[in-house]
Design a protein around this motif. Sequence first.
Motif, PDB file in Angstrom:
ATOM      1  N   LYS A  73       1.823  15.208 -13.439  1.00 55.79           N
ATOM      2  CA  LYS A  73       2.563  15.502 -14.665  1.00 55.79           C
ATOM      3  C   LYS A  73       2.404  14.409 -15.731  1.00 55.79           C
ATOM      4  O   LYS A  73       2.637  14.650 -16.908  1.00 55.79           O
ATOM      5  N   TYR A  74       1.963  13.232 -15.329  1.00 54.45           N
ATOM      6  CA  TYR A  74       1.848  12.105 -16.249  1.00 54.45           C
ATOM      7  C   TYR A  74       0.432  11.866 -16.760  1.00 54.45           C
ATOM      8  O   TYR A  74       0.226  11.007 -17.605  1.00 54.45           O
ATOM      9  N   ARG A  75      -0.529  12.623 -16.255  1.00 61.31           N
ATOM     10  CA  ARG A  75      -1.918  12.406 -16.657  1.00 61.31           C
ATOM     11  C   ARG A  75      -2.130  12.835 -18.107  1.00 61.31           C
ATOM     12  O   ARG A  75      -1.557  13.806 -18.558  1.00 61.31           O
ATOM     13  N   ASP A  76      -2.990  12.118 -18.812  1.00 59.03           N
ATOM     14  CA  ASP A  76      -3.279  12.466 -20.207  1.00 59.03           C
ATOM     15  C   ASP A  76      -4.568  13.268 -20.347  1.00 59.03           C
ATOM     16  O   ASP A  76      -4.986  13.580 -21.452  1.00 59.03           O
ATOM     17  N   ASP A  77      -5.178  13.621 -19.229  1.00 57.27           N
ATOM     18  CA  ASP A  77      -6.425  14.379 -19.284  1.00 57.27           C
ATOM     19  C   ASP A  77      -6.272  15.790 -18.724  1.00 57.27           C
ATOM     20  O   ASP A  77      -7.250  16.446 -18.420  1.00 57.27           O
ATOM     21  N   SER A  82       1.904  21.134 -15.122  1.00 63.42           N
ATOM     22  CA  SER A  82       2.880  21.993 -14.458  1.00 63.42           C
ATOM     23  C   SER A  82       3.523  21.357 -13.231  1.00 63.42           C
ATOM     24  O   SER A  82       4.569  21.795 -12.788  1.00 63.42           O
ATOM     25  N   ALA A  83       2.880  20.329 -12.668  1.00 65.28           N
ATOM     26  CA  ALA A  83       3.428  19.741 -11.438  1.00 65.28           C
ATOM     27  C   ALA A  83       4.625  18.853 -11.757  1.00 65.28           C
ATOM     28  O   ALA A  83       4.685  18.207 -12.786  1.00 65.28           O
ATOM     29  N   ASP A  84       5.599  18.841 -10.886  1.00 63.10           N
ATOM     30  CA  ASP A  84       6.753  17.969 -11.036  1.00 63.10           C
ATOM     31  C   ASP A  84       6.432  16.599 -10.477  1.00 63.10           C
ATOM     32  O   ASP A  84       5.628  16.452  -9.564  1.00 63.10           O
ATOM     33  N   LEU A  85       7.096  15.588 -11.029  1.00 66.47           N
ATOM     34  CA  LEU A  85       6.966  14.235 -10.491  1.00 66.47           C
ATOM     35  C   LEU A  85       7.425  14.245  -9.049  1.00 66.47           C
ATOM     36  O   LEU A  85       8.453  14.812  -8.725  1.00 66.47           O
ATOM     37  N   SER A  86       6.665  13.596  -8.209  1.00 66.94           N
ATOM     38  CA  SER A  86       7.045  13.536  -6.810  1.00 66.94           C
ATOM     39  C   SER A  86       6.798  12.133  -6.296  1.00 66.94           C
ATOM     40  O   SER A  86       5.671  11.726  -6.107  1.00 66.94           O
ATOM     41  N   GLY A 118      -8.432   3.056 -15.949  1.00 71.29           N
ATOM     42  CA  GLY A 118      -7.054   2.576 -15.997  1.00 71.29           C
ATOM     43  C   GLY A 118      -6.056   3.668 -16.328  1.00 71.29           C
ATOM     44  O   GLY A 118      -4.848   3.463 -16.265  1.00 71.29           O
ATOM     45  N   ARG A 119      -6.530   4.850 -16.666  1.00 72.73           N
ATOM     46  CA  ARG A 119      -5.625   5.931 -17.076  1.00 72.73           C
ATOM     47  C   ARG A 119      -4.764   6.446 -15.917  1.00 72.73           C
ATOM     48  O   ARG A 119      -3.601   6.793 -16.104  1.00 72.73           O
ATOM     49  N   THR A 120      -5.298   6.489 -14.716  1.00 68.48           N
ATOM     50  CA  THR A 120      -4.505   6.904 -13.560  1.00 68.48           C
ATOM     51  C   THR A 120      -3.372   5.903 -13.315  1.00 68.48           C
ATOM     52  O   THR A 120      -2.236   6.287 -13.048  1.00 68.48           O
ATOM     53  N   ILE A 121      -3.678   4.631 -13.441  1.00 70.21           N
ATOM     54  CA  ILE A 121      -2.674   3.594 -13.213  1.00 70.21           C
ATOM     55  C   ILE A 121      -1.601   3.653 -14.298  1.00 70.21           C
ATOM     56  O   ILE A 121      -0.411   3.497 -14.020  1.00 70.21           O
ATOM     57  N   ARG A 122      -2.006   3.882 -15.541  1.00 70.72           N
ATOM     58  CA  ARG A 122      -1.024   4.022 -16.625  1.00 70.72           C
ATOM     59  C   ARG A 122      -0.080   5.172 -16.333  1.00 70.72           C
ATOM     60  O   ARG A 122       1.130   5.063 -16.470  1.00 70.72           O
ATOM     61  N   ASP A 126       4.010   4.970 -15.649  1.00 71.30           N
ATOM     62  CA  ASP A 126       4.973   5.819 -16.366  1.00 71.30           C
ATOM     63  C   ASP A 126       5.868   6.562 -15.383  1.00 71.30           C
ATOM     64  O   ASP A 126       7.082   6.646 -15.564  1.00 71.30           O
ATOM     65  N   ALA A 127       5.265   7.097 -14.329  1.00 71.34           N
ATOM     66  CA  ALA A 127       6.033   7.837 -13.321  1.00 71.34           C
ATOM     67  C   ALA A 127       7.037   6.928 -12.623  1.00 71.34           C
ATOM     68  O   ALA A 127       8.189   7.312 -12.395  1.00 71.34           O
ATOM     69  N   ILE A 128       6.628   5.729 -12.295  1.00 70.91           N
ATOM     70  CA  ILE A 128       7.521   4.777 -11.627  1.00 70.91           C
ATOM     71  C   ILE A 128       8.657   4.388 -12.560  1.00 70.91           C
ATOM     72  O   ILE A 128       9.822   4.354 -12.160  1.00 70.91           O
ATOM     73  N   MET A 129       8.341   4.101 -13.816  1.00 68.20           N
ATOM     74  CA  MET A 129       9.376   3.687 -14.770  1.00 68.20           C
ATOM     75  C   MET A 129      10.394   4.800 -15.008  1.00 68.20           C
ATOM     76  O   MET A 129      11.560   4.515 -15.285  1.00 68.20           O
ATOM     77  N   ASP A 130       9.984   6.036 -14.876  1.00 64.47           N
ATOM     78  CA  ASP A 130      10.930   7.151 -15.004  1.00 64.47           C
ATOM     79  C   ASP A 130      11.924   7.190 -13.844  1.00 64.47           C
ATOM     80  O   ASP A 130      12.963   7.831 -13.951  1.00 64.47           O
ATOM     81  N   GLN A 131      11.598   6.510 -12.743  1.00 58.05           N
ATOM     82  CA  GLN A 131      12.484   6.474 -11.580  1.00 58.05           C
ATOM     83  C   GLN A 131      13.484   5.319 -11.645  1.00 58.05           C
ATOM     84  O   GLN A 131      14.394   5.246 -10.839  1.00 58.05           O
TER      85      GLN A 131
END
Length: 186
Positions: A73-77, A82-86, A118-122, A126-131
């Motif tokens: 859900k956080y990817r920019d590509d 549609s997937a939820d953060l997990s 580095g885009r996957t890590i970014r 983002d996903a971690i910071m949302d938690q």
Amino acid sequence: MSEAELHILMDETAIRRALTRIAHEIVERNKGIEDCIIVGIKTRGVYLANRIAARISDIEGIEVPAYELDITKYRDDRDELSADLSLEAAEQPGETELAAINVKNKKVILIDDVLYTGRTIRAAMDAIMDQGRPQSIQLAVLVDRGHRELPIRPDFIGKNVPTSRHEVIQVQLSEIDMVDQVTIFD
């Protein structure tokens, strides 16, 4: 692809040694594992996270929690997100229950197989910071191939492999690929 185009960069032994070294470096940098959690990026990062967590447990005699992170859900590509953060507990042998975690004030050790742009890590950060707000996020990768598009640098690296953009690095792990090896091909 012909055999001439395929080169094995790391075999099972080299991968095992690299993960053992990374585990020792994580323990040393963090002066133990207090407040540390291991988070593997789906798919192969999860298996690497489990292996590193097991090695840290062997070193310290204490289990460090290992979790899996789906960053879809956080990817920019992606056109459709549609997937939820997990962010769930990674499956350990004999353990099937998955539970959400709290990253607040934790030292998050993020694990992935290959670092490229580095885009996957970014997206993972983002996903971690949302938690919640972790104390820190550290990055461990099995292979760093260069060509960053974002200012991201790993803290722990199994192997640096300078590549051209047309080359492909493939990590295979026995848990899903029935073999442990890292290859490069055109």
